[in-house]
Design an enzyme around this catalytic site. Structure first.
Site, PDB file in Angstrom:
ATOM      1  N   GLU A 195       0.843  -1.197   0.000  1.00  0.00           N
ATOM      2  CA  GLU A 195       0.000   0.000   0.000  1.00  0.00           C
ATOM      3  C   GLU A 195       0.877   1.246   0.000  1.00  0.00           C
ATOM      4  O   GLU A 195       1.808   1.347   0.779  1.00  0.00           O
ATOM      5  CB  GLU A 195      -0.912  -0.028   1.237  1.00  0.00           C
ATOM      6  CG  GLU A 195      -1.905   1.105   1.273  1.00  0.00           C
ATOM      7  CD  GLU A 195      -2.616   1.278  -0.057  1.00  0.00           C
ATOM      8  OE1 GLU A 195      -3.349   0.364  -0.479  1.00  0.00           O
ATOM      9  OE2 GLU A 195      -2.446   2.335  -0.699  1.00  0.00           O
TER      10      GLU A 195
ATOM     11  N   LYS B 133       8.301  -1.533  -2.315  1.00  0.00           N
ATOM     12  CA  LYS B 133       7.685  -0.758  -1.233  1.00  0.00           C
ATOM     13  C   LYS B 133       8.759  -0.232  -0.273  1.00  0.00           C
ATOM     14  O   LYS B 133       8.764   0.939   0.097  1.00  0.00           O
ATOM     15  CB  LYS B 133       6.664  -1.628  -0.487  1.00  0.00           C
ATOM     16  CG  LYS B 133       6.063  -0.992   0.746  1.00  0.00           C
ATOM     17  CD  LYS B 133       5.251   0.261   0.442  1.00  0.00           C
ATOM     18  CE  LYS B 133       4.957   1.032   1.714  1.00  0.00           C
ATOM     19  NZ  LYS B 133       4.222   2.252   1.526  1.00  0.00           N
TER      20      LYS B 133
ATOM     21  N   CYS C 196       6.076   4.427   9.315  1.00  0.00           N
ATOM     22  CA  CYS C 196       6.677   3.662   8.212  1.00  0.00           C
ATOM     23  C   CYS C 196       8.123   4.013   7.866  1.00  0.00           C
ATOM     24  O   CYS C 196       8.932   3.101   7.693  1.00  0.00           O
ATOM     25  CB  CYS C 196       5.819   3.810   6.968  1.00  0.00           C
ATOM     26  SG  CYS C 196       4.200   3.069   7.183  1.00  0.00           S
TER      27      CYS C 196
HETATM   28  N1  LIG Z   1       0.118   3.645   8.175  1.00  0.00           N
HETATM   29  C1  LIG Z   1       0.515   3.901   6.938  1.00  0.00           C
HETATM   30  O1  LIG Z   1       0.517   5.044   6.492  1.00  0.00           O
HETATM   31  C2  LIG Z   1       0.962   2.786   6.039  1.00  0.00           C
HETATM   32  C3  LIG Z   1       1.083   3.023   4.664  1.00  0.00           C
HETATM   33  C4  LIG Z   1       1.484   1.989   3.838  1.00  0.00           C
HETATM   34  C5  LIG Z   1       1.782   0.749   4.379  1.00  0.00           C
HETATM   35  N2  LIG Z   1       1.682   0.541   5.712  1.00  0.00           N
HETATM   36  C6  LIG Z   1       1.967  -0.802   6.225  1.00  0.00           C
HETATM   37  O2  LIG Z   1       0.719  -1.452   6.436  1.00  0.00           O
HETATM   38  C7  LIG Z   1       0.789  -2.306   7.587  1.00  0.00           C
HETATM   39  C8  LIG Z   1      -0.298  -1.923   8.572  1.00  0.00           C
HETATM   40  O3  LIG Z   1      -0.071  -0.606   9.010  1.00  0.00           O
HETATM   41  P1  LIG Z   1      -1.150   0.192   9.869  1.00  0.00           P
HETATM   42  O4  LIG Z   1      -0.626   1.568  10.003  1.00  0.00           O
HETATM   43  O5  LIG Z   1      -2.497  -0.031   9.293  1.00  0.00           O
HETATM   44  O6  LIG Z   1      -1.038  -0.599  11.266  1.00  0.00           O
HETATM   45  P2  LIG Z   1      -2.041  -0.508  12.495  1.00  0.00           P
HETATM   46  O7  LIG Z   1      -1.249  -0.833  13.687  1.00  0.00           O
HETATM   47  O8  LIG Z   1      -2.812   0.782  12.443  1.00  0.00           O
HETATM   48  O9  LIG Z   1      -3.105  -1.679  12.221  1.00  0.00           O
HETATM   49  C9  LIG Z   1      -2.800  -3.029  12.254  1.00  0.00           C
HETATM   50  C10 LIG Z   1      -3.982  -3.771  12.857  1.00  0.00           C
HETATM   51  O10 LIG Z   1      -3.748  -5.169  12.730  1.00  0.00           O
HETATM   52  C11 LIG Z   1      -4.347  -5.813  13.847  1.00  0.00           C
HETATM   53  N3  LIG Z   1      -3.798  -7.158  13.994  1.00  0.00           N
HETATM   54  C12 LIG Z   1      -2.536  -7.517  14.316  1.00  0.00           C
HETATM   55  N4  LIG Z   1      -2.421  -8.854  14.321  1.00  0.00           N
HETATM   56  C13 LIG Z   1      -3.634  -9.360  13.988  1.00  0.00           C
HETATM   57  C14 LIG Z   1      -4.139 -10.674  13.806  1.00  0.00           C
HETATM   58  N5  LIG Z   1      -3.340 -11.734  13.946  1.00  0.00           N
HETATM   59  N6  LIG Z   1      -5.432 -10.823  13.469  1.00  0.00           N
HETATM   60  C15 LIG Z   1      -6.233  -9.749  13.315  1.00  0.00           C
HETATM   61  N7  LIG Z   1      -5.816  -8.478  13.448  1.00  0.00           N
HETATM   62  C16 LIG Z   1      -4.522  -8.275  13.781  1.00  0.00           C
HETATM   63  C17 LIG Z   1      -4.012  -4.898  15.006  1.00  0.00           C
HETATM   64  O11 LIG Z   1      -4.876  -5.115  16.088  1.00  0.00           O
HETATM   65  C18 LIG Z   1      -4.194  -3.511  14.354  1.00  0.00           C
HETATM   66  O12 LIG Z   1      -5.486  -2.982  14.566  1.00  0.00           O
HETATM   67  C19 LIG Z   1       2.206  -2.170   8.120  1.00  0.00           C
HETATM   68  O13 LIG Z   1       2.990  -3.194   7.586  1.00  0.00           O
HETATM   69  C20 LIG Z   1       2.650  -0.827   7.571  1.00  0.00           C
HETATM   70  O14 LIG Z   1       4.045  -0.766   7.425  1.00  0.00           O
HETATM   71  C21 LIG Z   1       1.255   1.527   6.558  1.00  0.00           C
END
Ligand SMILES: NC(=O)c1ccc[n+]([C@@H]2O[C@H](COP(=O)([O-])OP(=O)(O)OC[C@H]3O[C@@H](n4cnc5c(N)ncnc54)[C@H](O)[C@@H]3O)[C@@H](O)[C@H]2O)c1
Length: 494
Positions: free
Chosen positions: A161, A220, A276
């Site tokens: 993403e 990414k 990130c």
């Molecule tokens: N935040 C950003 O701007 C962004 C942008 C691009 C990519 N990413 C990537 O996307 C991924 C997610 O980032 P985010 O910011 O959404 O994280 P986040 O911490 O906001 O959300 C992750 C969610 O996953 C849930 N989770 C964890 N283990 C789980 C399981 N086994 N079953 C069900 N739910 C589970 C957690 O409870 C949490 O709510 C990361 O790898 C990040 O590097 C983030």
């Protein structure tokens, strides 16, 4: 190609929530269910108070929720019913063990893979949306292969993403590109077509890039490393500007008009934050070290070092301008989120600046329009980045309900987040209510157009990458080069 009727997304965070809300809006014939182990988060997604703030998100959720968009804690059911399963769980930097402080912790990804293998039946396309090290998809595939049942088969795709918090909905609706990586086998290509058909509802096919799984995963990490590198590059130039009399904004404009360079991500600031950039660059560094590429690792490590240097430099400047002591001085810190238009504070530079100042005994009065008091207190007493115990934080930090309250009787204002409202404050009123000399430290270069006026009011204005106020003589001689390089605080642990 599979005709997709149901999508499940595991992880209802900053990526899973907005991404799947937009998919639901763009694909009304598909039922999208976002699941999470965090029941509180799911409850919030089903309420009027969404768990994250993102411009435009509320409208998208309200248009689809209960129609073809569902938020649920019933992970098993959603996984069982789905044709496509997105894994959007967090991949934080490891805090212990091998690769501590650098490698990505894949325990949540692995837990998802094992869970899917346990409960799913039939054919599933499993999409790695989380940011992962290269060849993570291989690990997921191996877990599936080792736990295969006769009535179950998978294809694993990488679909990182690229949304940016603060503009996530715009980014998702009009992406520069969608990247899908998969196996070069017939089955792999069929899975790519299946996922591509979802995005083709609203993304022109020319913007959907398909690659091998490994190229997609590495792209990414590389994209975030390049973005972070641009910020560190311009921040390194800002240090030079401050001692030479050049203005980093003018330099950024001059170099950014060169089409080979471009003008985006050339804003000097107090340093990048967010969940990130640091995590992904460290992950890249770790990967290079593990693959015996020490020169490449050192190159990218420097991006992080400059970011830390920039934060230290800014904090040192505040302290030295305030006559080399901030002990017991009231300092208004405006902005705690890592950037404007989000309530996310992960790795925010505000945390680091606060810690430097707290270590010197400053009394911080913090205001942010979107970050809750509990979040700020938790960030400042969190053990992985601070030695501070919550009691000490409570004695040094107050949370203001508006910016005027934060600035009342303060020695200095420190702007850490570029919220638009900070450009529109009544600085005359603020100046009158502050102790004199009154300082403004603009860590985001958002007050550039007001600098002359602020100085006329009587403020001493300090900003990144430009010398503005004539320093009070005592202070000027007190800033030794050594002070700038040696932080007032021990190096913050990553
Ligand atoms: N935040 C950003 O701007 C962004 C942008 C691009 C990519 N990413 C990537 O996307 C991924 C997610 O980032 P985010 O910011 O959404 O994280 P986040 O911490 O906001 O959300 C992750 C969610 O996953 C849930 N989770 C964890 N283990 C789980 C399981 N086994 N079953 C069900 N739910 C589970 C957690 O409870 C949490 O709510 C990361 O790898 C990040 O590097 C983030």
């Amino acid at each position: 190609m599979v005709h997709v009727k149901r999508i499940c997304c595991i992880g209802a965070g900053y990526v899973g929530g907005p991404t799947c809300s937009v998919i639901a809006q763009m694909c009304p014939e598909i039922v999208v269910t976002v699941v999470d182990v965090n029941k509180e988060r799911i409850r919030a997604w089903n309420s009027d108070q969404l768990p994250i703030f993102e411009p435009g998100l509320q409208e998208v959720v309200e248009a689809c929720r209960g129609v073809n968009l569902f938020f649920s804690s019933d992970i098993d059911k959603a996984v069982r019913e789905a044709d496509i399963i997105f894994i959007s769980v967090n991949t934080p930097t490891k805090t212990f063990g091998l690769g501590k402080g650098r490698a990505a912790d894949l325990k949540y990804i692995e837990a998802c893979a094992r869970h899917i293998a346990e409960v799913a039946t039939g054919y599933k396309v499993v999409v790695e949306k989380s940011t992962v090290p290269v060849r993570a998809a291989e690990s997921i595939q191996r877990i599936f292969s080792a736990n295969t049942k006769s009535n179950l088969s998978f294809q694993v795709l990488s679909n990182p993403e690229f949304l940016a918090e603060g503009t996530a909905i715009v980014d998702l609706k009009n992406p520069d590109r969608v990247l899908i990586g998969g196996d070069e086998t017939v089955e792999g290509q069929r899975a790519i077509e299946t996922l591509s058909s979802i995005y083709e509802h609203w993304v022109p096919k020319s913007r959907i890039i398909t690659t091998s799984t490994w190229s997609s995963e590495l792209s990414k990490l590389a994209a975030n490393a390049f973005l972070a590198q641009r910020i560190s590059s311009i921040n390194s130039i800002s240090a030079l500007c401050e001692v030479t009399g050049a203005d980093v904004e003018e330099v950024a404009h001059a170099i950014g008009t060169d089409q080979r360079i471009g003008n985006r991500f050339l804003k000097a600031s107090v340093g990048f934050g967010g969940s990130c950039f640091q995590k992904d660059v460290l992950n890249l560094v770790y990967l290079c070290e593990a693959l015996n590429l020490p020169e490449v690792a050192r190159y990218w490590q420097q991006v992080i070092e400059i970011n830390e240097y920039q934060r230290r430099r800014f904090a040192s400047r505040i302290i030295s301008c305030l006559f080399n002591t901030v002990t017991d001085k009231k300092i208004a810190l405006l902005g705690f989120a890592f950037k404007k238009d989000t309530g996310d504070t992960r790795e925010s530079s505000s945390i680091h600046i606060s810690k430097y100042l707290m270590d010197e005994g400053a009394q911080l009065h913090i205001y942010d329009p979107k970050v809750k008091k509990e979040q700020i207190m938790q960030d400042l007493s969190h053990s992985s980045t601070s030695m501070d115990d919550p009691e000490r934080v409570l004695s040094l930090v107050s949370i203001a309900s508006d910016p005027y309250e934060a600035c009342d009787n303060a020695h200095a204002i420190v702007i850490c987040t570029e919220w638009d409202i900070f450009k529109e404050l009544d600085y005359e009123k603020i100046y009158k209510a502050m102790l004199k000399p009154a300082f403004i430290f603009d860590g985001r270069r958002i007050l550039d157009s007001l600098h002359d006026w602020l100085q006329q009011l009587g403020f001493q204005v300090e900003t990144i990458g430009k010398k503005i106020s004539q320093r009070i003589p005592f202070t000027a001689s007190a800033i030794s080069k050594q002070d700038l390089q040696a932080p007032p605080l021990k190096k913050i642990k990553i």
